[in-house]
Design an enzyme around this catalytic site. Structure first.
Site, short mmCIF file in Angstrom:
data_model
loop_
_atom_site.label_atom_id
_atom_site.label_comp_id
_atom_site.label_asym_id
_atom_site.label_seq_id
_atom_site.Cartn_x
_atom_site.Cartn_y
_atom_site.Cartn_z
N CYS A 2 0.90 7.42 -18.54
CA CYS A 2 1.44 8.37 -19.50
C CYS A 2 2.93 8.18 -19.74
O CYS A 2 3.70 7.93 -18.81
CB CYS A 2 1.22 9.79 -19.01
N ARG A 27 3.55 1.22 -21.62
CA ARG A 27 3.02 1.76 -20.36
C ARG A 27 1.50 1.83 -20.39
O ARG A 27 0.87 1.91 -19.34
CB ARG A 27 3.61 3.14 -20.10
N TRP A 76 -2.72 8.43 -20.77
CA TRP A 76 -3.68 7.46 -20.23
C TRP A 76 -4.71 8.30 -19.49
O TRP A 76 -4.40 8.94 -18.48
CB TRP A 76 -2.95 6.50 -19.29
N ASN A 102 2.51 13.73 -16.51
CA ASN A 102 2.10 12.42 -16.02
C ASN A 102 1.74 12.59 -14.56
O ASN A 102 2.49 13.23 -13.82
CB ASN A 102 3.26 11.42 -16.17
N GLY A 103 0.60 12.04 -14.14
CA GLY A 103 0.21 12.15 -12.74
C GLY A 103 -1.13 12.85 -12.60
O GLY A 103 -1.89 12.97 -13.57
N GLU A 484 -3.04 -15.71 -9.46
CA GLU A 484 -2.30 -15.13 -10.59
C GLU A 484 -2.84 -15.66 -11.92
O GLU A 484 -2.97 -14.91 -12.89
CB GLU A 484 -0.80 -15.43 -10.43
N LYS A 488 -4.30 -13.20 -14.80
CA LYS A 488 -3.77 -13.19 -16.17
C LYS A 488 -4.91 -13.36 -17.18
O LYS A 488 -4.96 -12.69 -18.20
CB LYS A 488 -2.74 -14.31 -16.39
N GLU A 491 -7.02 -10.16 -17.36
CA GLU A 491 -6.29 -9.07 -18.00
C GLU A 491 -6.17 -9.25 -19.51
O GLU A 491 -6.33 -8.31 -20.27
CB GLU A 491 -4.85 -9.01 -17.46
N HIS A 507 -16.91 -23.82 1.23
CA HIS A 507 -17.49 -22.76 2.06
C HIS A 507 -18.27 -21.76 1.22
O HIS A 507 -18.61 -20.68 1.71
CB HIS A 507 -16.39 -22.07 2.87
N LYS A 610 0.91 -0.22 -17.75
CA LYS A 610 2.03 -1.01 -17.21
C LYS A 610 2.48 -0.46 -15.86
O LYS A 610 2.77 -1.19 -14.94
CB LYS A 610 3.19 -0.95 -18.20
O1 M6R Z 1 5.05 -2.36 -11.34
P1 M6R Z 1 4.40 -3.12 -10.23
O2 M6R Z 1 4.98 -4.47 -10.03
O3 M6R Z 1 4.34 -2.33 -8.94
O4 M6R Z 1 2.89 -3.34 -10.68
C1 M6R Z 1 1.97 -3.90 -9.80
C2 M6R Z 1 0.70 -4.23 -10.52
O5 M6R Z 1 0.13 -3.07 -11.06
C3 M6R Z 1 0.94 -5.24 -11.66
O6 M6R Z 1 1.50 -6.43 -11.19
C4 M6R Z 1 -0.40 -5.56 -12.35
O7 M6R Z 1 -1.23 -6.31 -11.52
C5 M6R Z 1 -0.17 -6.23 -13.69
N1 M6R Z 1 -1.18 -5.79 -14.58
C6 M6R Z 1 -0.19 -7.72 -13.60
O8 M6R Z 1 -0.10 -8.33 -14.83
#
Ligand code: M6R
Length: 615
Positions: A2, A27, A76, A102-103, A484, A488, A491, A507, A610
């Site tokens: 949010c 966000r 959100w 938010n929360g 990673e 990516k 996502e 394995h 975000k």
């Molecule tokens: O703000 P932060 O670095 O704590 O966020 C951690 C993860 O939520 C963040 O890296 C997430 O995995 C992203 N979507 C990666 O692209």
């Protein structure tokens, strides 16, 4: 998650609120709304499911009376789906008060029962409406919004940033926060509140981070911050280090494209001022210097991409500072019985500095007696404030939801920390430290050459837009890069992707290999004496024998991979620990280009936020 904006001042607030919400779009959200006390003295709200444009179109066709006091929100969804009714703001029962949140209010069900028993009714499924109705009830007896807030927050459990306006108090916005971010922007004859500084950086670069369990009241010419009991709190304004243009796309097709292009600069900025005469200078760690020098273990806590950066930090800390290091996902940490010794240093990593899982883990570690050090990108972030010391990356604002430049900046900061500890503990000689720092300082230029291959990677991605599954293999520092790369792709392109340690393949995961299966392999340098190179080349042969289509990321001049890989993406020569800083960009670009080829929004992938401010 949010996004929150509040404004009080001398101009019409709707434009400020919508502008702020636009800057907070990154966000992640699925509905939006505003509440304004109009010049007619009445409170009006508008809220709609969907993107901000849906709300602005609605405001254009059915305008509300504008005025100089207002709040805005992007939601959100947590409690209840992304509908108009569940969108914020929510109103008190008499319609005179509007609240955004938010929360998660964990005890909302109990509070709702209490209010239902008193005859109050509800029109949404949200925890927020419960808080709004309760705030309205408190306002009736208190006659003042700040006092009503004090009474309300004493009843709430969980995490919340709350902002509210009341039509009987025009010119006042009140906010409160616990375990969720809130920043105040100091203007001239106007003041702002936001989930982060992006909400108001267009209007002012002076800000105050509101602390844990504090209430803030803003008026056009004054601010007041107290704790939840009403005791005044001193504020410490800071200057926002970037301007509004840093968070603009600036001609790029997406924020992500821009942010990947900024990676060399992000590394250089994280190093800036910290390399002095061949040594590392981190004065921000002075307060914990002795503990760091005497540490017997490091525990790294982070989530997602930040946790993969943490794994690279582990390899560097072990190699250079000779310390045992564990990396743990923050959300797993405090729900078992972690053993934290007196000499354990906990290093948390978070771009946003607001990730609730990491924040809670840091607090827990601190309660257990650990010294806590955070690596954050966002100034004044909660995790930084809750830690004994903070080491900021200086990657600049990262707007695209998926993390790219923040990752390389986090790895850079971790390497600085490892070399700093190596010096403090005497595990490397000054010459060895200088050598590694020289190598690190040379990475931005090498990375620029990697980024030049963007068009080639775009072509590769376009040719794979119908791919349904991609695997990523790496060993040693290539392993977190494989993870990673897979993250990516999931996502951004919504493709099934898995990262594996190449040695683990036989394995089990090798059963996944069938003809045509795309596999990225991060190939280590052949120049290192104890090289893993031949072993990874063998892994490539094993999967090729089973029909895999191999895309190798290999050092320039490595010809051994050529007979076995359909495609080879080249990276410049670098010492092993530095290779990941070069190898990750091709994978980020590949995921971005594949998503773009599928017509997807690379900056705001579906379902993602975000800043993950709920557990
Ligand atoms: O703000 P932060 O670095 O704590 O966020 C951690 C993860 O939520 C963040 O890296 C997430 O995995 C992203 N979507 C990666 O692209």
């Amino acid at each position: 998650m949010c996004g929150i904006v509040g404004y009080v001042g001398n101009r019409q607030s709707l434009e400020v609120l919508i502008g702020g919400l636009r800057r907070l779009e990154y966000r992640g959200y699925d509905s939006a709304g505003v509440a304004v006390i109009g010049e007619d003295g009445r409170l009006s709200t508008h809220k709609k499911a969907g993107k901000l444009n849906v709300l602005t179109e609605e405001l254009a066709t059915s305008p509300i009376a504008d005025g100089a006091t207002g709040i805005g929100h992007t939601r959100w969804a947590t409690h209840g789906g992304p509908t108009d009714g569940n969108a914020h703001p929510h109103l008190g029962d008499d319609g005179k008060l509007a609240l955004i949140h938010n929360g998660i209010i964990e005890n909302f069900a109990v509070l709702k029962e209490e209010l239902l028993a008193e005859g109050y009714t509800f029109s949404s499924e949200t925890d927020t409406e419960v808080a709004a109705v309760m705030l309205g009830r408190e306002y009736r007896s208190a006659g003042d919004l700040t006092e009503a807030f004090r009474r309300l927050v004493g009843r709430l459990h969980g995490a919340f940033t709350l902002l509210a306006v009341h039509q009987d108090q025009p010119g006042v916005v009140v906010g409160a926060r616990r375990n969720s971010p809130l920043v105040l922007g100091l203007g001239d004859g106007e003041n702002f509140l936001g989930s982060d500084v992006a909400a108001f950086v267009e209007h002012t670069r002076r800000a105050v981070a509101i602390g844990q369990d504090q209430i803030v009241t803003i008026r056009p010419d004054s601010i007041e911050v107290t704790d939840f009991q009403g005791n005044p709190v001193e504020t410490e304004p800071f200057e926002i280090a970037w301007d509004a243009s840093a968070a603009e796309k600036g001609g790029w097709s997406s924020f992500m494209a821009k942010e990947i292009s900024e990676e060399p600069e992000a590394i250089a900025n994280t190093l800036r001022g910290r390399l002095v005469d061949g040594a590392v200078q981190l004065p921000e760690l002075d307060g914990v210097g002795e503990v760091l020098a005497d540490a017997d273990r490091v525990l790294i806590l982070a989530c997602g991409t930040a946790a993969y950066a943490g794994t690279l930090g582990k390899y560097a800390l072990e190699k250079w500072a000779g310390l045992p290091v564990d990396v743990e996902l923050s959300h797993e940490f405090r729900y078992r019985d972690p053993v934290i010794g007196k000499k354990t240093v906990v290093v948390s990593i978070s771009q946003s500095g607001e990730t609730m899982d990491t924040l809670m883990a840091v607090k827990y570690a601190r309660e257990q007696g650990a010294t806590t050090l955070s690596i954050c990108n966002t100034q004044g972030a909660t995790i930084a404030r809750e830690s004994h010391a903070a080491l900021y990356t200086h990657a600049g604002p990262e707007v695209a939801v998926a993390s790219t430049k923040a990752f390389v900046a986090q790895v850079t900061a971790l390497y600085l920390l490892a070399l700093h500890l190596a010096a403090a503990r005497g595990t490397l000689t000054p010459d060895q430290i200088r050598e590694n720092l020289d190598e690190l300082a040379g990475i931005p230029d090498k990375l620029r050459t990697v980024l030049e291959a963007g068009p080639e990677i775009r072509e590769l991605a376009r040719g794979m837009s119908d791919t349904r599954s991609v695997l990523f293999l790496g060993r040693h520092v290539g392993y977190p890069i494989a993870l990673e790369g897979a993250l990516k792709l999931k996502e951004l392109a919504y493709i099934h992707a898995e990262g594996f340690a190449a040695g683990e393949l036989k394995h089990g995961p090798i059963a996944l290999i069938e003809p045509g299966q795309r596999v990225f392999v991060i190939v280590p340098s052949p120049r290192v004496s104890t090289s893993l190179h031949p072993k990874v080349v063998s892994n490539i042969q094993e999967i090729r024998a089973r029909g895999a289509h191999v895309i190798a990321i290999a050092e320039q001049g490595d010809v051994a991979v050529l007979p076995f890989a359909e495609d080879v993406l080249r990276i410049p020569l670098a010492a092993p620990l530095f290779e990941p800083l070069l190898a990750v960009a091709p994978l980020q670009i590949f995921a971005m280009e594949l998503a773009a080829a599928k017509g997807l929004d690379v900056d705001q992938p579906r379902n993602l936020a975000k800043s993950v401010t709920v557990e």
